[in-house]
Design an enzyme around this catalytic site. Structure first.
Site, PDB file in Angstrom:
ATOM      1  N   ARG A  66      51.502 -27.051 -40.274  1.00 57.98           N
ATOM      2  CA  ARG A  66      50.748 -26.011 -39.570  1.00 57.98           C
ATOM      3  C   ARG A  66      49.434 -26.565 -39.001  1.00 57.98           C
ATOM      4  NH1 ARG A  66      51.248 -20.298 -39.712  1.00 57.98           N
ATOM      5  NH2 ARG A  66      52.857 -20.382 -41.279  1.00 57.98           N
ATOM      6  N   ASN A 108      42.719  -9.362 -31.552  1.00 60.12           N
ATOM      7  CA  ASN A 108      44.159  -9.189 -31.741  1.00 60.12           C
ATOM      8  C   ASN A 108      44.512  -7.729 -31.525  1.00 60.12           C
ATOM      9  OD1 ASN A 108      46.872  -9.779 -32.585  1.00 60.12           O
ATOM     10  ND2 ASN A 108      46.400  -8.904 -34.590  1.00 60.12           N
ATOM     11  N   HIS A 110      47.258  -4.983 -32.841  1.00 57.86           N
ATOM     12  CA  HIS A 110      48.222  -4.800 -33.928  1.00 57.86           C
ATOM     13  C   HIS A 110      48.835  -3.403 -33.795  1.00 57.86           C
ATOM     14  CE1 HIS A 110      50.092  -5.465 -37.779  1.00 57.86           C
ATOM     15  NE2 HIS A 110      49.727  -4.242 -38.135  1.00 57.86           N
TER      16      HIS A 110
END
Ligand code: GAR
Length: 197
Positions: A66, A108, A110
């Site tokens: 990652r 973000n 959501h």
């Protein structure tokens, strides 16, 4: 000086397109990059058609590493010098190490009324919980998943017979309206909570 906006996607990119189309005229920001972690998704074709530089950083090329994936994403972003990074259907979890490099700059969207239903399958979970209302939230991204300060929320009633699909379909245009308005405010320095409708 306009704020520079990078948008991270993983799929169809309808929120990305709404954001890009909103950044015209006296809007305080302009799109500079669309980055997808998945090759060949519809959002990349949309970005191309909109004339926005776009790039793929395919997470599958990095296996379980990652840190290497995020380093490549970071590299591509640094080259584009964004002031603001919008996650728009970006379905990879970003680690605290990456996020701290862009503190206070990542937004973000959501698909739930946070703090309810963090994580995945939000529409099904709202139905299972018997929620009377469902909606979407735009928030600042911090180290905890779906947890940063909420900048905007749009709510709608859950109707008899709703399914995860009908909720998702009804919510998507509300996501576009909310995200575009929150981005415009955020780019002008306004972080006050916006409630819609
Ligand atoms: C949107 O519904 C967005 O809220 C959701 O993915 C969809 C992307 O659609 N995001 C998440 O679930 C993030 N955890 P789009 O690619 O058409 O914008």
């Amino acid at each position: 000086m306009s704020k520079r906006v990078a948008i991270l996607i993983s799929g169809g990119g309808s929120n990305m397109e709404a954001l890009v189309r909103s950044m015209t005229g006296d809007h305080p920001a302009r799109p500079v990059l669309v980055l997808s972690n998945v090759a060949g998704v519809g959002g990349l074709a949309r970005a191309e058609a909109l004339g926005v530089p776009n790039v793929v950083v395919d997470h599958t090329q990095f296996g379980k590493n990652r840190a290497a994936f995020e380093s490549e994403v970071d590299h591509a972003l640094r080259a584009a010098r964004p002031d603001i990074i919008c996650l728009a259907g970006f379905m990879r979890i970003l680690t605290p190490g990456f996020i701290s490099g862009w503190a206070g700059q990542i937004l973000n969207i959501h698909p739930s009324l946070l703090p309810r239903h963090k994580g995945l399958n939000t529409h099904a979970r709202a139905l299972e919980a018997g929620d009377a209302a469902h909606g979407c939230s735009v928030h600042e991204v911090t180290a905890e998943l779906d947890d940063g300060p909420i900048l905007g929320q749009a709510a709608m009633p859950v109707q008899p017979g709703d399914t995860p699909d009908t909720l998702a379909k009804r919510l998507l245009p509300m996501e576009h309206a909310l995200y575009t308005r929150v981005l415009q405010r955020f780019a002008s320095g306004n972080r006050e909570l916006l409630r819609m409708p």
